[in-house]
Design an enzyme around this catalytic site. Structure first.
Site, PDB file in Angstrom:
ATOM      1  N   LYS A  43      72.992 146.671  76.791  1.00 51.79           N
ATOM      2  CA  LYS A  43      74.030 146.647  75.752  1.00 51.79           C
ATOM      3  C   LYS A  43      73.966 145.341  74.966  1.00 51.79           C
ATOM      4  O   LYS A  43      73.371 144.365  75.437  1.00 51.79           O
ATOM      5  CB  LYS A  43      75.405 146.839  76.403  1.00 51.79           C
ATOM      6  CG  LYS A  43      75.769 145.787  77.433  1.00 51.79           C
ATOM      7  CD  LYS A  43      76.963 146.212  78.279  1.00 51.79           C
ATOM      8  CE  LYS A  43      77.342 145.123  79.256  1.00 51.79           C
ATOM      9  NZ  LYS A  43      78.356 145.577  80.230  1.00 51.79           N
ATOM     10  N   TYR A 265      84.192 116.567  61.904  1.00 49.53           N
ATOM     11  CA  TYR A 265      85.514 117.081  61.520  1.00 49.53           C
ATOM     12  C   TYR A 265      86.604 116.555  62.443  1.00 49.53           C
ATOM     13  O   TYR A 265      86.416 116.462  63.656  1.00 49.53           O
ATOM     14  CB  TYR A 265      85.526 118.609  61.628  1.00 49.53           C
ATOM     15  CG  TYR A 265      84.814 119.317  60.507  1.00 49.53           C
ATOM     16  CD1 TYR A 265      85.215 119.156  59.179  1.00 49.53           C
ATOM     17  CD2 TYR A 265      83.759 120.184  60.790  1.00 49.53           C
ATOM     18  CE1 TYR A 265      84.559 119.838  58.156  1.00 49.53           C
ATOM     19  CE2 TYR A 265      83.105 120.869  59.774  1.00 49.53           C
ATOM     20  CZ  TYR A 265      83.514 120.692  58.460  1.00 49.53           C
ATOM     21  OH  TYR A 265      82.875 121.361  57.467  1.00 49.53           O
TER      22      TYR A 265
HETATM   23  C1  LIG Z   1      77.952 145.171  81.537  1.00 48.45           C
HETATM   24  C2  LIG Z   1      77.986 146.123  82.647  1.00 48.45           C
HETATM   25  C3  LIG Z   1      77.060 146.030  83.684  1.00 48.45           C
HETATM   26  C4  LIG Z   1      76.101 144.849  83.843  1.00 48.45           C
HETATM   27  O1  LIG Z   1      76.838 143.713  84.230  1.00 48.45           O
HETATM   28  P1  LIG Z   1      76.087 142.312  84.581  1.00 48.45           P
HETATM   29  O2  LIG Z   1      77.179 141.432  85.065  1.00 48.45           O
HETATM   30  O3  LIG Z   1      75.530 141.828  83.291  1.00 48.45           O
HETATM   31  O4  LIG Z   1      75.047 142.615  85.573  1.00 48.45           O
HETATM   32  C5  LIG Z   1      77.028 147.044  84.629  1.00 48.45           C
HETATM   33  N1  LIG Z   1      77.903 148.086  84.556  1.00 48.45           N
HETATM   34  C6  LIG Z   1      78.838 148.187  83.576  1.00 48.45           C
HETATM   35  C7  LIG Z   1      79.780 149.337  83.561  1.00 48.45           C
HETATM   36  C8  LIG Z   1      78.916 147.200  82.607  1.00 48.45           C
HETATM   37  O5  LIG Z   1      79.853 147.293  81.642  1.00 48.45           O
END
Ligand SMILES: *Cc1c(COP(=O)(O)O)cnc(C)c1O
Length: 377
Positions: A43, A265
């Site tokens: 993702k 800033y």
């Molecule tokens: C993002 C996610 C993962 C992976 O999580 P990590 O901590 O990056 O290993 C696995 N399952 C679901 C449902 C997620 O949303």
């Protein structure tokens, strides 16, 4: 906009992504879980690493199930694997009216509520198909998925469920990165009870942290994300994982400040003695979080240099007084993330998770993929 100049020597910063490290990390987890399938979570453009590149690399080493968050990510990934039957599952679920898109792109919906179950069942009936689905059961995260009550209601009256081709049930751990938290065992036990209702369906619970909670959490498939990208945050023993990224950024200007002068800033930093400072070409628009103002470090030739003043959109300022002036000059690259200061180190200083840093790197860094010979064409 991606960098248009195909030469990192004239870019503000460059990001090295080591494909061999991603493969190493995948194989490490795959070996660790034995006969359990090892999927990959891609993702958010594979946490900013480039979903198509990562997917093709993992394809070469036998990964056959990929998780993305959105339909768009799913469609993009399917384009990499149009000819083969990789499973691509969309975690956010079956949005209203998206059935045709799921089916035509061979995307597997993660069904998160009873409405989605109904919709996918009706669609399959009408089309006389039996397209796969994943049933998401919420065991305590309270984010997405069927509540336990909803699940048992459906089991009591399984009209729609019967029409569905449920290939997997899944759940997600809330505290996987805190191995001693009793929440982990509680979620596992709720999930194992639910699993009894689906004797012929495979089950998946563990994210990266869950992989390292022990074999009882592995079940039929694990779903690592961040560990593939080199992070051993929280409970994950980071030693065996290989670092995937290195980030370097260039010095754009050097100046000497006299006592009392301020930096950046808000004039939030004032020097208490004559100080040589360098302005470096990355900022919060490049994922160097503004919360790192006045509290982070970078490295140059193994020396640790403090970040001073506020992080601005495109620049940070560092104190280089300790380096002899002939040893550092405009145009030199500074190590922002690397061997001396890892992604996990920076996440700790930024009081966040490595997931956030990676996914915010943005598109301005010139990207260099190392060891791409393993990527299938
Ligand atoms: C993002 C996610 C993962 C992976 O999580 P990590 O901590 O990056 O290993 C696995 N399952 C679901 C449902 C997620 O949303």
């Amino acid at each position: 906009m991606m960098p248009l100049v195909d030469n990192h020597k004239i870019s503000n910063s460059f990001l090295e992504i080591n494909i061999d490290s991603i493969i190493h990390n995948y194989q490490l987890i795959n070996n660790k879980v034995g006969n359990t399938e090892c999927a990959a979570v891609l993702k958010a453009d594979a946490y900013g690493m480039g979903a198509s590149v990562v997917a093709k690399a993992l394809d070469k080493v036998g990964c056959s199930t990929f998780f993305v968050a959105t339909i768009d990510e799913g469609i993009e990934l399917r384009a990499c694997f149009s000819k083969n039957e990789k499973q691509i599952a969309v975690l956010s679920g079956l949005l209203e009216g998206s059935e045709d898109i799921f089916y035509s792109n061979k995307l597997t919906p993660v069904l998160n509520d009873t409405e989605q179950i109904k919709k996918w069942a009706i669609y399959n009936q009408q089309k006389k198909i039996s397209a796969p689905s994943i049933l998401h059961i919420d065991t305590g995260m309270n984010r997405l998925g069927l509540t336990i009550n909803e699940l048992y209601d459906i089991i009591k009256n399984p009209t729609e469920l019967k029409e569905l081709n449920v290939e997997w049930i899944m759940s997600h751990l809330a505290c996987g990165d805190q191995p001693r938290d009793i929440m982990n065992e509680k979620q596992l036990s709720v999930f194992l009870n639910a699993k009894k209702e689906f004797p012929n369906v495979k089950a998946s619970l563990a994210n990266s942290a869950g992989v390292f909670l022990g074999q009882s959490y592995h079940l039929d498939m694990v779903r690592p994300g961040i560990a593939l990208y080199g992070s051993g945050s929280g409970s994950i023993p980071s030693k065996p994982l290989k670092q995937v990224i290195k980030l370097y950024s260039r010095i754009l200007q050097i100046r000497t400040l006299s006592t009392g002068a301020s930096v950046g800033y808000g004039a939030s930093y004032r020097v208490s003695k004559a100080t040589r400072v360098a302005t470096v070409g990355l900022g919060y628009a490049d994922g160097y979080l503004r919360s790192l103002s006045n509290c982070s470090w970078v490295f140059f030739n193994g020396l640790r240099l403090p970040v001073i003043g506020r992080i601005s959109m495109d620049y940070i300022t560092i104190d280089i007084t300790q380096i002899a002036s002939e040893k550092i000059k405009t145009g030199d690259f500074i190590e922002i993330i690397g061997d001396k200061f890892t992604l996990d180190d920076l996440a700790t200083v930024a009081n966040t998770v490595p997931h956030e840093l990676l996914t915010r790197l943005g598109t301005r860094h010139h990207r260099i993929y190392r060891n791409t010979n393993n990527i299938s064409k």
